[in-house]
Design a protein around this motif. Structure first.
Motif, PDB file in Angstrom:
ATOM      1  N   ARG A 143     103.730 -59.191 -27.542  1.00 35.58           N
ATOM      2  CA  ARG A 143     104.925 -59.903 -26.589  1.00 35.58           C
ATOM      3  C   ARG A 143     106.008 -60.640 -27.252  1.00 35.58           C
ATOM      4  O   ARG A 143     105.656 -61.021 -28.363  1.00 35.58           O
ATOM      5  CB  ARG A 143     104.044 -60.682 -25.621  1.00 35.58           C
ATOM      6  N   SER A 173     100.264 -57.672 -21.098  1.00 36.97           N
ATOM      7  CA  SER A 173     101.519 -56.958 -20.597  1.00 36.97           C
ATOM      8  C   SER A 173     101.835 -55.499 -21.213  1.00 36.97           C
ATOM      9  O   SER A 173     100.860 -55.099 -22.047  1.00 36.97           O
ATOM     10  CB  SER A 173     102.812 -57.949 -21.327  1.00 36.97           C
ATOM     11  N   ALA A 229     106.123 -59.232 -20.892  1.00 32.84           N
ATOM     12  CA  ALA A 229     106.293 -58.823 -22.044  1.00 32.84           C
ATOM     13  C   ALA A 229     107.403 -59.439 -22.849  1.00 32.84           C
ATOM     14  O   ALA A 229     107.438 -59.432 -23.946  1.00 32.84           O
ATOM     15  CB  ALA A 229     106.457 -57.294 -21.875  1.00 32.84           C
TER      16      ALA A 229
END
Length: 301
Positions: free
Chosen positions: A85, A20, A103
């Motif tokens: 994350r 992410s 994310a």
């Protein structure tokens, strides 16, 4: 990075994983390193209840600036601060999470997977192996002790096992204003629903699983055999995390051979001043806790 560049050398937004946009880290190298040095890296994991988008790797900047001016800087080879994350936070007033954002929809073991991946990236790049102090604030303190737990979180989490097998655990861990016993934390704040909510967002709503993922449940005698120092730093003025969390973690570590007076596995308490986030916001207390940790570590290597 060129060997001819001046020092200190700073790098931000270094991608350590493609999971992410939050899988980045930043680092700083104060001076050229020499072979055979006993200097250590300081690696920081931010807090924010696993979900706050307004607390990130930059929350270490103030403390890092102060450490540059400290007499302990001669014992530090490098600094790094890790983003990871975050769990869902759709009710955040300024930056609500969206279900489609990878994310902002993490659940355990995603957070610890990211921290492990970041440490592995740094170890493979700079070859410092166990010569680092892993520092975490609040839920970051949970994450740094989970690194030492090296727990196989179940057959569905094979990536975590693979990372754990490759990451060399740190010589020392510093937990600052930490969350160590999740069931006790939620129970203590039973009249404040947000505590149960952020723990459930991070670890799932089955509360029966929370004890085993708590740092107080770590089998450090077997999982962190080469660990030389555990430091618990906390302020009695913390308005969000009670001192009882320190008591629970202190008891767990003492029961597994960590000792404040002597021995190969040292335990240290550092009493800080200020509220929960104040300890990192101006950097003073966070830097002081790191200095105290480096002071002990430099005599253990």
């Amino acid at each position: 990075m060129s060997a001819t560049e001046g020092f200190p050398q700073y790098r931000k937004d270094v991608q350590y994983s493609r999971e992410s946009s939050l899988n980045t880290l930043e680092y700083c190298i104060p001076r050229p390193t020499t072979r055979g040095t006993k200097q250590v890296w300081v690696i920081y994991v931010h807090g924010g209840a696993w979900l706050d988008p307004e607390i990130d790797a930059s929350s270490f900047d103030k403390a890092q600036e102060l450490l540059f001016k400290s007499h302990m800087i001669e014992h530090i080879a490098g600094f790094a601060s890790i983003n990871y994350r975050l769990s869902p936070y759709p009710s955040h007033a300024r930056d609500p999470s969206h279900p489609s954002d990878p994310a902002r929809n993490a659940r355990h073991p995603d957070h610890i997977n990211d921290v492990l991946a970041a440490i592995l990236h740094l170890q493979e790049t700079f070859r410092f192996e166990e010569r680092y102090i892993l520092v975490g604030h609040s839920c970051g303190a949970s994450l740094v002790f989970q690194v030492a737990m090296k727990r196989y979180w179940g057959s569905q989490y094979e990536s975590t096992l693979a990372l754990e097998l490759n990451v060399v655990p740190p010589v020392a861990i510093l937990g600052v204003e930490g969350l160590y016993d999740l069931p006790a934390l939620v129970e203590f704040h039973s009249k404040e629903p947000f505590y149960r909510e952020f723990v459930a967002n991070a670890f799932g709503r089955d509360a029966s699983t929370w004890p085993s993922v708590s740092p107080t449940a770590g089998d450090y005698e077997n999982s962190w055999q080469d660990g030389k120092l555990a430091v618990l730093a906390h302020s009695r003025e913390d308005e969000l995390v009670e001192w009882a969390q320190v008591d629970h973690m202190h008891k767990a570590l003492k029961s597994q051979g960590f000792d404040e007076a002597s021995g190969d596995r040292r335990l240290k308490l550092v009493e800080l001043c200020g509220k929960h986030d104040e300890v990192w916001q101006d950097g003073l207390e966070l830097a002081r806790a790191i200095e105290a940790t480096v002071q002990v570590v430099k005599n253990l290597l």
